[in-house]
Motif scaffolding. Structure first.
Motif, PDB file in Angstrom:
ATOM      1  N   ILE A   1      43.612  45.591  66.698  1.00 55.40           N
ATOM      2  CA  ILE A   1      42.408  44.921  67.197  1.00 55.40           C
ATOM      3  C   ILE A   1      42.893  43.659  67.910  1.00 55.40           C
ATOM      4  CG2 ILE A   1      40.165  43.910  66.625  1.00 55.40           C
ATOM      5  CD1 ILE A   1      40.046  45.633  64.178  1.00 55.40           C
ATOM      6  N   PRO A   2      43.317  43.778  69.171  1.00 52.28           N
ATOM      7  CA  PRO A   2      43.989  42.662  69.856  1.00 52.28           C
ATOM      8  C   PRO A   2      43.045  41.526  70.228  1.00 52.28           C
ATOM      9  CG  PRO A   2      43.702  44.516  71.353  1.00 52.28           C
ATOM     10  CD  PRO A   2      43.264  45.001  69.997  1.00 52.28           C
ATOM     11  N   LEU A   3      43.539  40.320  70.042  1.00 50.74           N
ATOM     12  CA  LEU A   3      42.795  39.155  70.505  1.00 50.74           C
ATOM     13  C   LEU A   3      42.921  39.028  72.021  1.00 50.74           C
ATOM     14  CD1 LEU A   3      41.146  36.630  69.761  1.00 50.74           C
ATOM     15  CD2 LEU A   3      43.314  35.401  69.492  1.00 50.74           C
ATOM     16  N   PHE A   4      44.128  39.285  72.545  1.00 53.46           N
ATOM     17  CA  PHE A   4      44.366  39.294  73.995  1.00 53.46           C
ATOM     18  C   PHE A   4      44.955  40.642  74.382  1.00 53.46           C
ATOM     19  CE2 PHE A   4      45.442  34.725  72.879  1.00 53.46           C
ATOM     20  CZ  PHE A   4      44.175  34.244  73.193  1.00 53.46           C
ATOM     21  N   ASP A   5      44.503  41.200  75.513  1.00 55.36           N
ATOM     22  CA  ASP A   5      45.121  42.432  75.975  1.00 55.36           C
ATOM     23  C   ASP A   5      46.431  42.111  76.694  1.00 55.36           C
ATOM     24  OD1 ASP A   5      44.516  41.645  78.617  1.00 55.36           O
ATOM     25  OD2 ASP A   5      42.657  42.807  78.659  1.00 55.36           O
ATOM     26  N   ASN A   6      47.099  43.137  77.196  1.00 53.27           N
ATOM     27  CA  ASN A   6      48.429  42.945  77.795  1.00 53.27           C
ATOM     28  C   ASN A   6      48.411  41.942  78.946  1.00 53.27           C
ATOM     29  OD1 ASN A   6      49.502  44.868  76.034  1.00 53.27           O
ATOM     30  ND2 ASN A   6      49.152  46.549  77.471  1.00 53.27           N
ATOM     31  N   GLU A   7      47.413  42.084  79.830  1.00 52.14           N
ATOM     32  CA  GLU A   7      47.331  41.215  81.000  1.00 52.14           C
ATOM     33  C   GLU A   7      47.004  39.775  80.602  1.00 52.14           C
ATOM     34  OE1 GLU A   7      45.784  44.123  80.673  1.00 52.14           O
ATOM     35  OE2 GLU A   7      47.082  45.304  82.005  1.00 52.14           O
ATOM     36  N   GLU A   8      46.087  39.614  79.655  1.00 52.04           N
ATOM     37  CA  GLU A   8      45.713  38.268  79.205  1.00 52.04           C
ATOM     38  C   GLU A   8      46.887  37.578  78.524  1.00 52.04           C
ATOM     39  OE1 GLU A   8      41.009  39.394  78.435  1.00 52.04           O
ATOM     40  OE2 GLU A   8      42.502  39.556  76.827  1.00 52.04           O
ATOM     41  N   ARG A   9      47.614  38.324  77.726  1.00 49.48           N
ATOM     42  CA  ARG A   9      48.788  37.746  77.067  1.00 49.48           C
ATOM     43  C   ARG A   9      49.810  37.294  78.097  1.00 49.48           C
ATOM     44  NH1 ARG A   9      53.650  40.435  75.234  1.00 49.48           N
ATOM     45  NH2 ARG A   9      54.792  39.076  73.796  1.00 49.48           N
ATOM     46  N   ALA A  10      50.016  38.116  79.137  1.00 55.37           N
ATOM     47  CA  ALA A  10      50.975  37.747  80.184  1.00 55.37           C
ATOM     48  C   ALA A  10      50.507  36.503  80.931  1.00 55.37           C
ATOM     49  CB  ALA A  10      51.149  38.915  81.149  1.00 55.37           C
ATOM     50  N   GLU A  11      49.211  36.425  81.192  1.00 51.14           N
ATOM     51  CA  GLU A  11      48.666  35.260  81.895  1.00 51.14           C
ATOM     52  C   GLU A  11      48.868  33.991  81.089  1.00 51.14           C
ATOM     53  OE1 GLU A  11      44.336  33.400  83.271  1.00 51.14           O
ATOM     54  OE2 GLU A  11      44.467  35.469  82.518  1.00 51.14           O
ATOM     55  N   ILE A  12      48.586  34.053  79.790  1.00 48.37           N
ATOM     56  CA  ILE A  12      48.727  32.864  78.949  1.00 48.37           C
ATOM     57  C   ILE A  12      50.196  32.474  78.827  1.00 48.37           C
ATOM     58  CG2 ILE A  12      48.434  31.994  76.588  1.00 48.37           C
ATOM     59  CD1 ILE A  12      45.904  33.795  76.459  1.00 48.37           C
ATOM     60  N   GLY A  13      51.071  33.478  78.725  1.00 47.25           N
ATOM     61  CA  GLY A  13      52.499  33.187  78.651  1.00 47.25           C
ATOM     62  C   GLY A  13      53.017  32.513  79.907  1.00 47.25           C
ATOM     63  N   THR A  14      52.520  32.946  81.059  1.00 48.02           N
ATOM     64  CA  THR A  14      52.925  32.339  82.322  1.00 48.02           C
ATOM     65  C   THR A  14      52.461  30.885  82.405  1.00 48.02           C
ATOM     66  OG1 THR A  14      52.866  34.482  83.448  1.00 48.02           O
ATOM     67  CG2 THR A  14      52.753  32.514  84.828  1.00 48.02           C
ATOM     68  N   LEU A  15      51.210  30.656  81.993  1.00 46.66           N
ATOM     69  CA  LEU A  15      50.687  29.284  81.980  1.00 46.66           C
ATOM     70  C   LEU A  15      51.503  28.387  81.056  1.00 46.66           C
ATOM     71  CD1 LEU A  15      46.812  29.853  81.911  1.00 46.66           C
ATOM     72  CD2 LEU A  15      48.128  28.751  83.723  1.00 46.66           C
ATOM     73  N   TYR A  16      51.891  28.926  79.917  1.00 44.47           N
ATOM     74  CA  TYR A  16      52.664  28.139  78.944  1.00 44.47           C
ATOM     75  C   TYR A  16      53.983  27.688  79.561  1.00 44.47           C
ATOM     76  CZ  TYR A  16      54.675  26.822  74.426  1.00 44.47           C
ATOM     77  OH  TYR A  16      55.236  26.126  73.392  1.00 44.47           O
ATOM     78  N   LYS A  17      54.643  28.601  80.292  1.00 45.18           N
ATOM     79  CA  LYS A  17      55.953  28.287  80.868  1.00 45.18           C
ATOM     80  C   LYS A  17      55.847  27.411  82.106  1.00 45.18           C
ATOM     81  CE  LYS A  17      58.127  32.571  79.256  1.00 45.18           C
ATOM     82  NZ  LYS A  17      58.743  33.863  79.671  1.00 45.18           N
ATOM     83  N   GLN A  18      54.853  27.694  82.966  1.00 41.12           N
ATOM     84  CA  GLN A  18      54.799  27.043  84.266  1.00 41.12           C
ATOM     85  C   GLN A  18      53.942  25.777  84.285  1.00 41.12           C
ATOM     86  OE1 GLN A  18      53.606  29.942  87.183  1.00 41.12           O
ATOM     87  NE2 GLN A  18      55.440  31.200  86.907  1.00 41.12           N
ATOM     88  N   VAL A  19      52.929  25.694  83.420  1.00 43.98           N
ATOM     89  CA  VAL A  19      52.032  24.537  83.416  1.00 43.98           C
ATOM     90  C   VAL A  19      52.200  23.711  82.147  1.00 43.98           C
ATOM     91  CG1 VAL A  19      49.635  23.753  83.593  1.00 43.98           C
ATOM     92  CG2 VAL A  19      50.385  25.811  84.836  1.00 43.98           C
ATOM     93  N   GLY A  20      52.192  24.396  81.003  1.00 45.56           N
ATOM     94  CA  GLY A  20      52.362  23.673  79.757  1.00 45.56           C
ATOM     95  C   GLY A  20      51.528  24.264  78.644  1.00 45.56           C
ATOM     96  N   PRO A  21      51.856  23.929  77.385  1.00 45.67           N
ATOM     97  CA  PRO A  21      51.162  24.514  76.236  1.00 45.67           C
ATOM     98  C   PRO A  21      49.681  24.152  76.172  1.00 45.67           C
ATOM     99  CG  PRO A  21      52.684  22.769  75.546  1.00 45.67           C
ATOM    100  CD  PRO A  21      52.963  23.047  76.968  1.00 45.67           C
ATOM    101  N   GLU A  22      49.319  22.948  76.603  1.00 39.67           N
ATOM    102  CA  GLU A  22      47.907  22.554  76.504  1.00 39.67           C
ATOM    103  C   GLU A  22      47.029  23.447  77.386  1.00 39.67           C
ATOM    104  OE1 GLU A  22      45.022  18.633  77.133  1.00 39.67           O
ATOM    105  OE2 GLU A  22      47.217  18.420  77.189  1.00 39.67           O
TER     106      GLU A  22
END
Length: 361
Positions: free
Chosen positions: A36-57
């Protein structure tokens, strides 16, 4: 409430809920877990990209935006799946995903627990436990041998349905062992195999004996642990035999796909991987049968001239004698194996029922 896997693994009142993405779940998960995923594959990838390129906040903000719309439906799904059981929530390492879901469940007055350290901690627990196991601490092993197609896997499935303590390693591996072994199956990786094996060994630890097939060290894409391979070599050997006609029929029954084109392609790829070991005459014989889609002739050739000699050679690595079992009728073969097991290990019917009841309860 956070708990370790060691605290939760023996509880029958919990249901594992995997809130990682579908891709993470498909790669490997705790046996029996519901996705029962909280984020699907695409959403997880999007959040991971934001974490690396913009920041954790910013990544957390985007995660909140996505999750806030999903939480009501997610809670309904968890409640529906869990029923009377307690949801045991986990993500990759026990971080924000599982914490968010567990917190919302608590606000909705749904009792839940969260796996400390997430799937990563579960994986560490499994590998640590398997690494500590010893061959001489396992129940005695009954090892079923037999030429390809004789029906070893079918027999194991039959024994398992009867409630016998079976370790079906090919089922855990999603592979039948040979170069053709992955046809029609979802092949497991080492993490999936280890998890399934550990769960079965834990569940069967008090069994009077274990029944396994005489597998090679490598099964498909995974490796059998050293302690189990060593125990197999020491086991009580049962040699299943059947006529060539029966073996061909059972081989075709297990391997042939409804999609003829997919089946042909899979067989061609498998043959291409081993044909360098063929003599010119045998290669021509196999290719003629393959081109004609003459599956009977192809199977006869591969069994008699390729797999049987290799299996006979492999059997020489076992020092203990072989007890022969006629496999033409698998029901009768199962009866004989159970009788042999109970006699060899002094198991009474009452004792067997007591063990089965203890396992289920």
């Amino acid at each position: 409430m956070d708990q370790t896997f060691a605290q939760l693994e023996r509880r029958e009142d919990v249901l594992w809920i995997d809130v990682r993405s579908e891709g993470e779940y498909e790669e490997s998960h705790i046996p029996g877990a519901v996705s029962i995923p909280l984020f699907d594959n695409e959403e997880r990838a999007e959040i991971g990209t934001l974490y690396k390129q913009v920041g954790p906040e910013r990544a957390r903000e985007r995660g909140l935006e996505i999750a806030s719309q999903k939480l009501p439906e997610l809670v309904r799904r968890i409640r529906g799946q869990a029923g009377d059981r307690i949801p045991a929530i986990y993500c990759w390492r026990g971080g924000m995903r599982s914490q968010s879901v567990a917190t919302v469940l608590g606000l909705m007055a749904i009792p839940a627990v969260r796996l400390t350290g997430g799937y990563r901690a579960y994986r560490a627990h499994v590998t640590g436990q398997l690494a500590s196991m010893r061959a001489d601490k396992l129940p005695p092993l009954l090892v079923i041998h037999g030429m390809t197609g004789v029906g070893k896997s079918l027999l194991l499935q039959l024994l398992k349905r009867r409630g016998e303590p079976v370790l079906d390693l090919e089922d855990f591996a999603g592979h039948r062992g040979s170069v053709f072994g992955g046809i029609g199956l979802k092949t497991a990786n080492q993490r999936e195999f280890d998890g399934r094996l550990y769960e079965a060994l834990r569940r069967l630890q008090d069994a009077p004996y274990l029944i396994i097939e005489a597998e090679s060290k490598r099964i498909g894409h995974v490796n059998m642990p050293d302690f189990l391979y060593e125990a197999k070599l020491r086991g009580d050997n049962l040699l299943l035999f059947a006529s060539l006609k029966t073996r061909v029929e059972r081989t075709l029954l297990q391997y042939q796909l409804k999609d003829e084109a997919a089946f042909v392609g899979a067989v061609e790829r498998a043959v291409a991987r081993i044909e360098r070991r063929f003599s010119p005459e045998f290669r021509a014989r196999v290719n003629d049968a393959l081109l004609a889609r003459d599956w009977h002739s192809l199977i006869v050739a591969l069994l008699t001239d390729y797999y049987d000699p290799r299996y006979e050679h492999a059997m020489k690595s076992y020092e203990r004698p072989f007890h022969e079992v006629n496999g033409e009728d698998l029901e009768k073969a199962a009866d004989e194996i159970v009788t042999h097991a109970h006699s060899a290990y002094a198991v009474t019917d009452a004792g067997q029922r007591e063990w089965i009841g203890g396992r289920i309860n």
